[in-house]
Design a protein around this motif. Structure first.
Motif, mmCIF file in Angstrom:
data_model
loop_
_atom_site.group_PDB
_atom_site.id
_atom_site.type_symbol
_atom_site.label_atom_id
_atom_site.label_comp_id
_atom_site.label_asym_id
_atom_site.label_seq_id
_atom_site.Cartn_x
_atom_site.Cartn_y
_atom_site.Cartn_z
ATOM 1 N N ALA A 98 0.843 -1.205 0.000
ATOM 2 C CA ALA A 98 0.000 0.000 0.000
ATOM 3 C C ALA A 98 0.876 1.253 0.000
ATOM 4 N N LEU A 99 1.982 1.214 0.736
ATOM 5 C CA LEU A 99 2.899 2.354 0.786
ATOM 6 C C LEU A 99 3.601 2.561 -0.562
ATOM 7 N N LEU A 100 3.972 1.475 -1.223
ATOM 8 C CA LEU A 100 4.714 1.557 -2.485
ATOM 9 C C LEU A 100 3.813 1.827 -3.692
ATOM 10 N N SER A 101 2.523 1.631 -3.536
ATOM 11 C CA SER A 101 1.570 1.784 -4.630
ATOM 12 C C SER A 101 1.648 3.161 -5.284
ATOM 13 N N GLY A 102 1.882 3.158 -6.598
ATOM 14 C CA GLY A 102 1.866 4.393 -7.374
ATOM 15 C C GLY A 102 3.033 5.325 -7.147
ATOM 16 N N ARG A 103 4.071 4.859 -6.486
ATOM 17 C CA ARG A 103 5.198 5.752 -6.215
ATOM 18 C C ARG A 103 6.536 5.063 -6.440
ATOM 19 N N ARG A 104 7.569 5.890 -6.478
ATOM 20 C CA ARG A 104 8.931 5.376 -6.633
ATOM 21 C C ARG A 104 9.525 5.075 -5.262
ATOM 22 N N HIS A 105 10.390 4.076 -5.247
ATOM 23 C CA HIS A 105 11.163 3.787 -4.034
ATOM 24 C C HIS A 105 12.550 3.323 -4.464
ATOM 25 N N ARG A 106 13.456 3.248 -3.511
ATOM 26 C CA ARG A 106 14.827 2.823 -3.802
ATOM 27 C C ARG A 106 15.079 1.437 -3.233
ATOM 28 N N VAL A 107 15.857 0.664 -3.974
ATOM 29 C CA VAL A 107 16.334 -0.622 -3.466
ATOM 30 C C VAL A 107 17.853 -0.522 -3.399
ATOM 31 N N LEU A 108 18.371 -0.657 -2.200
ATOM 32 C CA LEU A 108 19.813 -0.552 -1.944
ATOM 33 C C LEU A 108 20.343 -1.953 -1.699
ATOM 34 N N SER A 109 21.266 -2.373 -2.533
ATOM 35 C CA SER A 109 21.822 -3.715 -2.405
ATOM 36 C C SER A 109 23.328 -3.581 -2.153
ATOM 37 N N ALA A 110 23.714 -3.840 -0.919
ATOM 38 C CA ALA A 110 25.118 -3.716 -0.522
ATOM 39 C C ALA A 110 25.767 -5.087 -0.520
ATOM 40 N N ILE A 111 27.037 -5.124 -0.910
ATOM 41 C CA ILE A 111 27.809 -6.365 -0.824
ATOM 42 C C ILE A 111 29.145 -6.070 -0.147
ATOM 43 N N ALA A 112 29.626 -7.072 0.559
ATOM 44 C CA ALA A 112 30.931 -6.980 1.210
ATOM 45 C C ALA A 112 31.670 -8.283 0.962
ATOM 46 N N LEU A 113 32.943 -8.167 0.618
ATOM 47 C CA LEU A 113 33.790 -9.340 0.387
ATOM 48 C C LEU A 113 34.941 -9.294 1.378
ATOM 49 N N LYS A 114 34.952 -10.292 2.280
ATOM 50 C CA LYS A 114 36.030 -10.394 3.268
ATOM 51 C C LYS A 114 37.099 -11.330 2.728
ATOM 52 N N SER A 115 38.330 -10.842 2.675
ATOM 53 C CA SER A 115 39.459 -11.637 2.198
ATOM 54 C C SER A 115 39.999 -12.514 3.327
ATOM 55 N N PRO A 116 40.833 -13.516 2.997
ATOM 56 C CA PRO A 116 41.404 -14.362 4.046
ATOM 57 C C PRO A 116 42.180 -13.574 5.107
ATOM 58 N N ASP A 117 42.710 -12.394 4.731
ATOM 59 C CA ASP A 117 43.437 -11.579 5.720
ATOM 60 C C ASP A 117 42.498 -10.676 6.521
ATOM 61 N N GLU A 118 41.172 -10.905 6.384
ATOM 62 C CA GLU A 118 40.121 -10.162 7.112
ATOM 63 C C GLU A 118 39.865 -8.756 6.577
ATOM 64 N N SER A 119 40.552 -8.343 5.491
ATOM 65 C CA SER A 119 40.257 -7.024 4.921
ATOM 66 C C SER A 119 38.936 -7.099 4.165
ATOM 67 N N LEU A 120 38.262 -5.954 4.051
ATOM 68 C CA LEU A 120 36.945 -5.905 3.413
ATOM 69 C C LEU A 120 36.959 -5.031 2.170
ATOM 70 N N ARG A 121 36.276 -5.491 1.140
ATOM 71 C CA ARG A 121 35.969 -4.665 -0.034
ATOM 72 C C ARG A 121 34.452 -4.545 -0.057
ATOM 73 N N GLU A 122 33.958 -3.368 -0.417
ATOM 74 C CA GLU A 122 32.513 -3.148 -0.383
ATOM 75 C C GLU A 122 32.028 -2.412 -1.625
ATOM 76 N N ARG A 123 30.784 -2.674 -2.007
ATOM 77 C CA ARG A 123 30.127 -1.937 -3.088
ATOM 78 C C ARG A 123 28.653 -1.794 -2.731
ATOM 79 N N LEU A 124 28.010 -0.808 -3.361
ATOM 80 C CA LEU A 124 26.580 -0.578 -3.138
ATOM 81 C C LEU A 124 25.908 -0.276 -4.466
ATOM 82 N N SER A 125 24.806 -0.919 -4.694
ATOM 83 C CA SER A 125 23.986 -0.675 -5.880
ATOM 84 C C SER A 125 22.700 0.016 -5.428
#
Length: 195
Positions: A98-125
């Protein structure tokens, strides 16, 4: 004769069958699938973008698998500054639609990749989705189909809800749950052989 470098091993930090299917589209099969058990409650005043990023990071960091890369993701449906819940019951799904009906909304899809050394790489769509104005009958019909169960914002774009969407600007795979362009870039930078 020099031994070729060993292909990195990947753990997918998600029990979502959709994320498993999407990672397969990149030609990868995770060595293991381990769902992260974390508190997913938004912090007071936390905005959707920051929340999505924090959830992806915390899920990646919660998985401990020595010598592997851990890929985690989180998808948030946002209406303005409001974070819509995952629909666990019909009433929540109905309220979201009902809230989304007839209107625009955003979908945020975040990803994180942890390497074996525990460092992180991140991206957001970030993807903008617009629903047609939904009649009560259309909402009732969608609820009856059950696709909303457990889905952020109360809908699954890869199902019949796609027939209710007027436009989408951004990553379709990100709305499903794993933005493939961003995921591919992270994995290639970490040494995965992706064509």
């Amino acid at each position: 004769m020099t031994a070729s470098p060993q292909e990195p091993r990947l753990v997918l930090a998600s029990a979502s069958p959709r994320r498993r299917e999407l990672i397969g589209r990149l030609g990868l099969t995770p060595a293991a699938i381990m769902a992260a058990d974390i508190d997913e409650t938004p912090n007071a005043g936390e905005v959707p973008r920051a929340y999505a990023r924090r959830m992806a990071r915390e899920k990646a960091l919660a998985i401990h698998a020595e010598g592997t890369h851990v890929l985690a993701g989180d998808t948030v449906v946002a209406c303005g500054r409001r974070i819509l819940p995952k629909a666990e019951d019909e009433a929540t799904a109905r309220a979201c639609l009902a809230l989304l009906s007839g209107r625009r909304h955003r979908v945020l899809s975040a990803i994180a990749l942890k390497s074996p050394d525990e460092s992180l790489r991140e991206r957001l769509s970030e993807t903008v989705v617009r629903f047609k104005p939904l009649s009560r009958q259309e909402i009732d019909s969608y609820i009856l189909g059950g696709e909303w169960d457990g889905k952020a914002g109360g809908y699954a774009i890869q199902g019949s809800a796609e027939g209710l969407i007027v436009s989408i600007s951004g990553s379709h795979s990100g709305v499903v749950g794993l933005p493939l362009f961003e995921t591919r870039a992270l994995l290639k930078a970490a040494g995965f052989a992706i064509g």
